[in-house]
Design a protein around this motif. Structure first.
Motif, PDB file in Angstrom:
ATOM      1  N   LEU A  43       0.901  -1.320   0.030  1.00  0.00           N
ATOM      2  CA  LEU A  43      -0.095  -0.064   0.057  1.00  0.00           C
ATOM      3  C   LEU A  43       0.810   1.264  -0.027  1.00  0.00           C
ATOM      4  O   LEU A  43       2.138   1.204   0.409  1.00  0.00           O
ATOM      5  CB  LEU A  43      -1.082  -0.073   1.380  1.00  0.00           C
ATOM      6  CG  LEU A  43      -0.327   0.368   2.636  1.00  0.00           C
ATOM      7  CD1 LEU A  43      -1.530   1.079   3.497  1.00  0.00           C
ATOM      8  CD2 LEU A  43       0.278  -1.046   3.253  1.00  0.00           C
ATOM      9  N   SER A  44       0.240   2.263  -0.606  1.00  0.00           N
ATOM     10  CA  SER A  44       0.830   3.417  -0.481  1.00  0.00           C
ATOM     11  C   SER A  44       0.006   4.767   0.229  1.00  0.00           C
ATOM     12  O   SER A  44      -1.049   4.609   0.076  1.00  0.00           O
ATOM     13  CB  SER A  44       1.332   4.185  -1.863  1.00  0.00           C
ATOM     14  OG  SER A  44       2.116   3.269  -2.814  1.00  0.00           O
ATOM     15  N   THR A  45       0.871   5.411   1.058  1.00  0.00           N
ATOM     16  CA  THR A  45      -0.200   6.309   1.774  1.00  0.00           C
ATOM     17  C   THR A  45       0.444   7.819   1.501  1.00  0.00           C
ATOM     18  O   THR A  45       1.609   7.966   1.300  1.00  0.00           O
ATOM     19  CB  THR A  45      -0.052   6.073   3.362  1.00  0.00           C
ATOM     20  OG1 THR A  45       1.011   6.373   3.703  1.00  0.00           O
ATOM     21  CG2 THR A  45      -0.715   4.763   3.584  1.00  0.00           C
ATOM     22  N   LEU A  46      -0.565   8.730   1.721  1.00  0.00           N
ATOM     23  CA  LEU A  46      -0.137  10.120   1.840  1.00  0.00           C
ATOM     24  C   LEU A  46       0.772  10.459   2.910  1.00  0.00           C
ATOM     25  O   LEU A  46       0.831   9.347   3.962  1.00  0.00           O
ATOM     26  CB  LEU A  46      -1.186  11.077   1.620  1.00  0.00           C
ATOM     27  CG  LEU A  46      -2.256  10.957   0.583  1.00  0.00           C
ATOM     28  CD1 LEU A  46      -3.281  12.076   0.672  1.00  0.00           C
ATOM     29  CD2 LEU A  46      -1.311  11.208  -0.856  1.00  0.00           C
ATOM     30  N   MET A  47       1.498  11.345   3.074  1.00  0.00           N
ATOM     31  CA  MET A  47       2.379  11.730   4.397  1.00  0.00           C
ATOM     32  C   MET A  47       1.531  11.647   5.751  1.00  0.00           C
ATOM     33  O   MET A  47       2.121  11.647   6.651  1.00  0.00           O
ATOM     34  CB  MET A  47       3.262  12.872   4.090  1.00  0.00           C
ATOM     35  CG  MET A  47       4.305  12.791   3.260  1.00  0.00           C
ATOM     36  SD  MET A  47       5.376  11.325   3.406  1.00  0.00           S
ATOM     37  CE  MET A  47       6.195  11.697   4.783  1.00  0.00           C
ATOM     38  N   LYS A  53      -3.320   3.903  -2.375  1.00  0.00           N
ATOM     39  CA  LYS A  53      -3.167   2.780  -3.072  1.00  0.00           C
ATOM     40  C   LYS A  53      -3.088   1.539  -2.475  1.00  0.00           C
ATOM     41  O   LYS A  53      -2.056   1.529  -1.295  1.00  0.00           O
ATOM     42  CB  LYS A  53      -1.840   3.052  -4.316  1.00  0.00           C
ATOM     43  CG  LYS A  53      -1.829   1.907  -5.364  1.00  0.00           C
ATOM     44  CD  LYS A  53      -1.028   2.044  -6.412  1.00  0.00           C
ATOM     45  CE  LYS A  53      -0.836   0.951  -7.616  1.00  0.00           C
ATOM     46  NZ  LYS A  53       0.263   1.601  -8.647  1.00  0.00           N
ATOM     47  N   VAL A  54      -3.570   0.251  -2.714  1.00  0.00           N
ATOM     48  CA  VAL A  54      -3.465  -0.727  -2.037  1.00  0.00           C
ATOM     49  C   VAL A  54      -3.570  -2.066  -3.155  1.00  0.00           C
ATOM     50  O   VAL A  54      -4.382  -1.932  -4.129  1.00  0.00           O
ATOM     51  CB  VAL A  54      -4.613  -0.972  -0.831  1.00  0.00           C
ATOM     52  CG1 VAL A  54      -5.820  -0.912  -1.287  1.00  0.00           C
ATOM     53  CG2 VAL A  54      -4.266  -2.252  -0.149  1.00  0.00           C
ATOM     54  N   ASN A  55      -2.813  -3.225  -2.769  1.00  0.00           N
ATOM     55  CA  ASN A  55      -3.047  -4.289  -3.868  1.00  0.00           C
ATOM     56  C   ASN A  55      -3.809  -5.216  -3.180  1.00  0.00           C
ATOM     57  O   ASN A  55      -4.608  -5.331  -2.136  1.00  0.00           O
ATOM     58  CB  ASN A  55      -1.607  -4.952  -4.048  1.00  0.00           C
ATOM     59  CG  ASN A  55      -1.195  -5.820  -2.805  1.00  0.00           C
ATOM     60  OD1 ASN A  55      -1.558  -5.615  -1.708  1.00  0.00           O
ATOM     61  ND2 ASN A  55      -0.324  -6.615  -3.017  1.00  0.00           N
ATOM     62  N   GLY A  56      -4.452  -6.312  -4.392  1.00  0.00           N
ATOM     63  CA  GLY A  56      -5.330  -7.136  -3.879  1.00  0.00           C
ATOM     64  C   GLY A  56      -5.159  -7.978  -3.061  1.00  0.00           C
ATOM     65  O   GLY A  56      -5.867  -8.339  -2.110  1.00  0.00           O
ATOM     66  N   THR A  57      -3.830  -8.482  -2.783  1.00  0.00           N
ATOM     67  CA  THR A  57      -3.592  -9.378  -1.620  1.00  0.00           C
ATOM     68  C   THR A  57      -3.843  -8.790  -0.257  1.00  0.00           C
ATOM     69  O   THR A  57      -4.445  -9.536   0.498  1.00  0.00           O
ATOM     70  CB  THR A  57      -1.844  -9.642  -1.842  1.00  0.00           C
ATOM     71  OG1 THR A  57      -1.334  -9.991  -3.094  1.00  0.00           O
ATOM     72  CG2 THR A  57      -1.514 -10.487  -0.702  1.00  0.00           C
ATOM     73  N   SER A 122       8.228   0.192   5.916  1.00  0.00           N
ATOM     74  CA  SER A 122       7.792   1.292   5.366  1.00  0.00           C
ATOM     75  C   SER A 122       9.231   1.947   4.720  1.00  0.00           C
ATOM     76  O   SER A 122      10.126   2.315   5.433  1.00  0.00           O
ATOM     77  CB  SER A 122       7.089   2.147   5.932  1.00  0.00           C
ATOM     78  OG  SER A 122       5.796   1.462   6.158  1.00  0.00           O
ATOM     79  N   VAL A 123       8.897   2.887   3.728  1.00  0.00           N
ATOM     80  CA  VAL A 123       9.976   3.796   2.861  1.00  0.00           C
ATOM     81  C   VAL A 123       9.354   4.870   2.510  1.00  0.00           C
ATOM     82  O   VAL A 123       8.095   5.130   1.807  1.00  0.00           O
ATOM     83  CB  VAL A 123      10.723   3.098   1.762  1.00  0.00           C
ATOM     84  CG1 VAL A 123      11.681   4.004   1.052  1.00  0.00           C
ATOM     85  CG2 VAL A 123      11.298   1.633   2.278  1.00  0.00           C
ATOM     86  N   VAL A 124       9.899   6.073   2.951  1.00  0.00           N
ATOM     87  CA  VAL A 124       9.393   7.486   2.407  1.00  0.00           C
ATOM     88  C   VAL A 124      10.219   7.817   0.893  1.00  0.00           C
ATOM     89  O   VAL A 124      11.087   7.509   0.764  1.00  0.00           O
ATOM     90  CB  VAL A 124       9.814   8.565   3.234  1.00  0.00           C
ATOM     91  CG1 VAL A 124       9.470   9.980   2.847  1.00  0.00           C
ATOM     92  CG2 VAL A 124       9.113   8.424   4.823  1.00  0.00           C
ATOM     93  N   LYS A 125       9.076   8.086   0.084  1.00  0.00           N
ATOM     94  CA  LYS A 125       9.416   8.515  -1.243  1.00  0.00           C
ATOM     95  C   LYS A 125       9.571   9.988  -1.554  1.00  0.00           C
ATOM     96  O   LYS A 125       8.751  10.546  -0.952  1.00  0.00           O
ATOM     97  CB  LYS A 125       8.491   7.992  -2.313  1.00  0.00           C
ATOM     98  CG  LYS A 125       8.640   8.490  -3.762  1.00  0.00           C
ATOM     99  CD  LYS A 125       7.771   7.822  -4.955  1.00  0.00           C
ATOM    100  CE  LYS A 125       8.059   8.419  -6.256  1.00  0.00           C
ATOM    101  NZ  LYS A 125       9.535   8.127  -6.661  1.00  0.00           N
ATOM    102  N   ASN A 126      10.741  10.451  -1.952  1.00  0.00           N
ATOM    103  CA  ASN A 126      10.944  12.152  -2.028  1.00  0.00           C
ATOM    104  C   ASN A 126      10.698  12.452  -3.329  1.00  0.00           C
ATOM    105  O   ASN A 126      10.905  11.661  -4.255  1.00  0.00           O
ATOM    106  CB  ASN A 126      12.157  12.437  -1.396  1.00  0.00           C
ATOM    107  CG  ASN A 126      12.303  11.897   0.127  1.00  0.00           C
ATOM    108  OD1 ASN A 126      11.458  12.270   0.880  1.00  0.00           O
ATOM    109  ND2 ASN A 126      13.482  11.462   0.610  1.00  0.00           N
ATOM    110  N   ILE A 135       4.540   7.524   1.189  1.00  0.00           N
ATOM    111  CA  ILE A 135       5.067   6.305   2.106  1.00  0.00           C
ATOM    112  C   ILE A 135       4.655   5.093   1.413  1.00  0.00           C
ATOM    113  O   ILE A 135       3.325   4.723   1.313  1.00  0.00           O
ATOM    114  CB  ILE A 135       4.436   6.321   3.601  1.00  0.00           C
ATOM    115  CG1 ILE A 135       5.043   7.569   4.112  1.00  0.00           C
ATOM    116  CG2 ILE A 135       5.034   5.198   4.237  1.00  0.00           C
ATOM    117  CD1 ILE A 135       4.500   7.910   5.701  1.00  0.00           C
ATOM    118  N   ARG A 136       5.613   4.294   1.049  1.00  0.00           N
ATOM    119  CA  ARG A 136       5.399   3.064   0.213  1.00  0.00           C
ATOM    120  C   ARG A 136       5.712   1.776   1.516  1.00  0.00           C
ATOM    121  O   ARG A 136       6.574   1.782   2.065  1.00  0.00           O
ATOM    122  CB  ARG A 136       6.372   2.836  -0.693  1.00  0.00           C
ATOM    123  CG  ARG A 136       5.864   3.575  -1.976  1.00  0.00           C
ATOM    124  CD  ARG A 136       7.044   3.557  -3.164  1.00  0.00           C
ATOM    125  NE  ARG A 136       6.782   4.089  -4.216  1.00  0.00           N
ATOM    126  CZ  ARG A 136       7.486   4.322  -5.300  1.00  0.00           C
ATOM    127  NH1 ARG A 136       8.747   3.964  -4.988  1.00  0.00           N
ATOM    128  NH2 ARG A 136       7.139   4.904  -6.505  1.00  0.00           N
TER     129      ARG A 136
END
Length: 427
Positions: A43-47, A53-57, A122-126, A135-136
Motif C-alpha cells: 500500500l501507498s499512503t500520503l504523508m 493505493k493498495v494491492n489485492g493481496t 515502510s519507505v518514504v518516497k521523496n 510512504i510505500r
C-alpha cells in the motif's frame, strides 16, 4: 544451433523450448498484475497516513473492497488498538526521522475482527526537490512465523519447567540421601568420662551415598568400643554394606573384647554375604578403650585401613602401626593385626579414611599422604580432639576439587587438665 532446434527426447518438445516459453510468459505478465497478486501486501499512503493505493493481496487479508479503503482509511486504521498506539508513538516518528523502518512486527485487523500478524517495512518516497511525497509500505504474512515463535516459546517454557522439575527432584533426592546418609552415622557420641571426642564427615558428592562410617559405644565394665571404616563402592550397595558392617561390629563386640576377633567376625559376615557376584569389602579399624589411671589403655586391630595417628602432649605425633592387616571380606580366613598403646593426659588418637590422605594437592596434584597428615596433626596437637578436627576441616575445605572422596574423622583424646576431663566434652 539454438535451443529451440535441439532434438527432444521421446519425440516431445525440448527442455530449451519449455524454458523459453516460461520466460516469454513471465515477460508478458504486466507489472500491475505482479503488484496486485504479489505474495505480500502493498500500500501507498500520503504523508498523513491516508491510503492512496493498495494491492489485492492486502485487500484479501483485510476482507474489504478497494473503495472502502482508498481515500477513506489511514494505515493506522488497519491496525489493532495496540498497533495503533505503537504506530503513533514509535513507528511513525522513527519513519519520519530515518525515512525508512524495516521488519516491525504488528497486527492488522480484518473487517470481521480477526487479527493477522505481519512484518511491516515502510519507505518514504521523496520528490525531486527532496520533499517527502508518500510512504510505500510492504506487509509480509507472519502467521507461520508467529506459530513458529509460539511453538518455540512453548518448547522453551516446557524445557524450563522440566529443568525446574529436575532441579526440584535433585533437591529432594539430595535431601533423602542426606537423611539416609545420616542414618548410617550415630546422631551423637556418648559421653565417656575422662575422654573428649570430635568427629567430622565430609560427603564428596551430595548426589550419592558415601561408604565411610564410625561409632563409639559402651561395652560395660568401664570399657568403650570404637570403630571407623570405609566400604567399597558408592550408592545403595555401599549403604547396604555400611549398615551390615556397623551392626555386625556392634554385635560382635558384645561377645568378645578382642579387636582382631571382632574384625574376623565382620570378615566372615561380608565374605559369606557376597560370595557370589561382585566382591564387596571394606577397610576398618576397631578398638577398645579402658580407663587406666589418669589415661586410657587402647587396643586396636586394623583390616587394610590407614594407620591411626597418636598426637602427644609434648607436640609429637606417631603412627599406631598395624601392618599386614587384610581387607575385610576378601578372604575367608583373613589375618588381622592388633596393636596396643596408652593415651596419657594431653594425648589424642586420630582415625580417618583415605579420602583425606588421597586428596590431590599442590601444583603437581600429588597425594596429600600419611606423612603430611602426621606432621599436620603434630602441629595442632595442643588443641586436643576439638582443635585437631577443626584444623582438618579447614584443611579439607582448602583442597577444593582435589578432594574427590568421602572423608570421615574420629578423634579421641584425654584432656590435659582434670576439669576438662570431668566434662567429657564432645563435638
Amino acid at each position: 544451433m539454438n535451443r529451440g532446434s535441439e532434438p527432444a527426447a521421446n519425440g516431445g518438445r525440448g527442455l530449451g523450448s519449455a524454458v523459453d516459453a516460461a520466460f516469454t510468459s513471465l515477460l508478458e505478465e504486466s507489472a500491475e498484475d505482479l503488484y496486485e497478486n504479489a505474495p505480500c501486501g502493498y500500500l501507498s499512503t500520503l504523508m498523513d497516513g491516508t491510503i492512496a493505493k493498495v494491492n489485492g493481496t492486502l485487500l484479501g487479508w483485510l476482507g474489504r473492497e478497494r473503495d472502502e479503503v482508498v481515500g477513506r482509511m489511514s494505515f493506522s486504521d488497519l491496525l489493532t488498538v495496540g498497533g495503533k498506539l505503537y504506530h503513533e508513538t514509535h513507528f511513525a516518528p522513527l519513519l519520519h526521522m530515518r525515512g525508512e523502518v524495516n521488519g516491525i512486527a504488528l497486527e492488522i485487523r480484518a473487517a470481521d475482527g480477526t487479527r493477522m500478524p505481519v512484518l511491516v517495512t515502510s519507505v518514504v518516497k521523496n520528490g525531486d526537490g527532496g520533499e517527502p511525497l508518500l510512504i510505500r509500505t510492504t506487509l509480509t504474512d507472519a502467521r507461520d512465523r508467529r506459530s513458529y515463535e509460539a511453538e518455540l516459546l512453548r518448547a522453551r517454557r516446557a524445557a524450563e519447567e522440566a529443568r525446574r522439575q529436575a532441579e526440584a527432584d535433585r533437591v529432594r533426592l539430595q535431601s533423602a540421601l542426606a537423611v539416609l546418609q545420616q542414618s548410617l552415622l550415630p546422631d551423637t557420641l556418648p559421653d565417656v568420662p575422662g575422654l573428649v571426642t570430635a568427629t567430622h564427615y565430609h560427603t564428596a558428592s551430595p548426589d550419592r551415598l558415601g561408604g565411610d562410617f564410625y561409632d563409639l559405644f559402651p561395652l560395660g565394665e568401664d570399657r568403650w568400643a570404637f570403630f571407623l571404616g570405609d566400604v567399597s563402592g558408592k550408592g545403595p550397595e555401599a549403604a547396604s554394606l555400611t549398615s551390615l558392617a556397623r551392626y555386625t561390629l556392634r554385635t560382635a563386640a558384645a561377645y568378645t573384647a578382642d579387636p582382631a576377633a571382632v574384625l574376623a567376625t565382620l570378615n566372615t559376615a561380608l565374605h559369606d554375604r557376597y560370595t557370589s557376584g561382585e566382591p564387596r569389602y571394606c577397610t576398618a579399624v576397631f578398638g577398645v578403650l579402658q580407663p587406666d589411671g589418669d589415661g586410657f589403655d587402647v587396643r586396636v586391630a586394623s583390616g587394610g585401613h590407614p594407620p591411626a595417628v597418636i598426637t602427644r602432649a609434648d607436640g609429637g605425633a606417631e603412627f599406631l602401626d598395624t601392618p599386614g592387616g587384610m581387607l575385610v571380606g576378601i578372604l575367608p580366613d583373613a589375618p588381622f593385626v592388633g596393636a596396643h598403646n596408652r593415651l596419657e593426659p594431653g594425648d589424642s588418637l586420630l582415625l580417618y579414611t583415605d579420602g583425606l590422605t588421597e586428596a590431590r594437592v599442590g601444583a603437581d596434584r600429588g597425594l596429600f599422604g600419611e606423612e603430611a597428615l602426621r606432621a599436620f596433626a603434630a602441629e595442632h596437637a595442643g588443641g586436643g580432639p576439638d582443635g585437631i578436627v577443626a584444623a582438618l576441616v579447614e584443611l579439607l575445605s582448602g583442597f577444593g576439587d582435589g578432594l574427590n572422596d568421602d572423608t570421615a574423622l574420629l578423634c579421641l583424646g584425654v584432656p590435659a587438665t582434670p576439669d576438662a576431663a570431668a566434662e567429657g566434652k564432645r563435638t
